[in-house]
Design a protein around this motif. Structure first.
Motif: not given
Length: 204
Positions: A113-128, A137-141
Motif C-alpha cells: 500500500x505504501x512505497x518502501x520508503x514510507x513503510x520504513x519511516x512508519x515502522x521507525x515512527x511506531x517505536x515512539x 518530522x522524520x515521517x513528514x519529510x
C-alpha cells in the motif's frame, strides 16, 4: 475545498486504491461520518466522538497526498477506538492510543500500500509515536516527497537570513535554530516566532 461529507466510493481519490476495502470496513463498522476539508495549517485531521444525535466524526485535510491522507485517517480512527474502549479515562495520546494506533496501522503494512520508503519511516515512527502526525518530522519529510509541487519549501531548506511568506502577506526573516525550531522575525512587527523545520513557506 469546503467541508463535504465524503461518499465512501469517493475515497479512492484520496487514498491508495489497495487500502480502500479495509478503510471502508472500519468506516462502516464504527459508523463514521467522514468529512474532507480544505487545508488546515495546524492540524491534518480531527476526531469528534459520537453523541446521542451524531455518529463519530472524522475530518481529514483534502490536500494531503494519498499516503499522508491514509496515515492521518488511521491516526483519527485510533482516537475513535480509544474513546470507545476507555472513554475520557485515558490521555488522548497516551499509551492506550499509541497501542491502538500501532495495531490499526499494521493492517496496512506489508501489503504494498505504501512505497518502501514510507513503510520504513512508519515502522521507525511506531517505536515512539508523537501526539501529532505533524510532530513526526522524520515521517513528514518522507511523506512530503510525494506531495504535488506547490511552489513551497520547508523552513529548514532556506538559508539563514532568507525572507519568506506564510500567506496573507506576512513576511518573516529566518533566524538561527533554537533546539528543534527556527527563531524567525516578522518583518512588519519585529516580533519573534518559532517555526518547525518542516513548516512549508514561500521563499521571497
Amino acid at each position: 475545498m469546503s467541508k463535504q461529507e465524503a461518499p465512501l466510493e469517493y475515497l479512492s481519490k484520496f487514498i491508495p486504491a489497495t487500502a480502500v476495502p479495509r478503510v471502508l470496513e472500519f468506516l462502516h463498522q464504527y459508523k463514521v461520518h467522514l468529512t474532507i476539508t480544505r487545508e488546515r495549517k495546524s492540524i491534518l485531521g480531527d476526531y469528534r466522538h459520537a453523541t446521542t444525535n451524531k455518529n463519530h466524526r472524522i475530518s481529514v485535510n483534502g490536500n494531503l497526498n494519498p499516503y499522508a491522507f491514509l496515515i492521518t485517517l488511521v491516526h483519527e480512527l485510533a482516537h475513535l477506538v480509544t474513546f470507545m474502549q476507555f472513554g475520557h479515562r485515558v490521555s488522548p495520546h497516551g499509551r492506550e492510543w499509541k497501542n491502538l494506533y500501532a495495531m490499526l496501522l499494521k493492517d496496512f503494512l506489508g501489503k504494498e500500500i505504501f512505497p518502501p520508503v514510507v513503510e520504513q519511516a512508519l515502522k521507525q515512527s511506531m517505536h515512539d509515536l508523537p501526539a501529532s502526525s505533524c510532530a513526526d518530522e522524520g515521517l513528514m519529510r518522507v511523506l512530503k516527497q510525494f506531495d504535488r509541487n506547490n511552489g513551497l519549501v520547508m523552513v529548514e531548506q532556506l538559508p539563514e537570513g532568507q525572507l519568506f511568506d506564510i500567506g496573507e502577506g506576512r513576511i518573516f526573516k529566518k533566524g538561527k535554530k533554537l533546539r528543534k525550531r527556527f527563531q524567525c522575525v516578522e518583518v512588519e512587527t519585529g516580533k519573534l516566532y518559532l517555526f518547525s523545520p518542516i513548516y512549508e513557506v514561500k521563499a521571497c
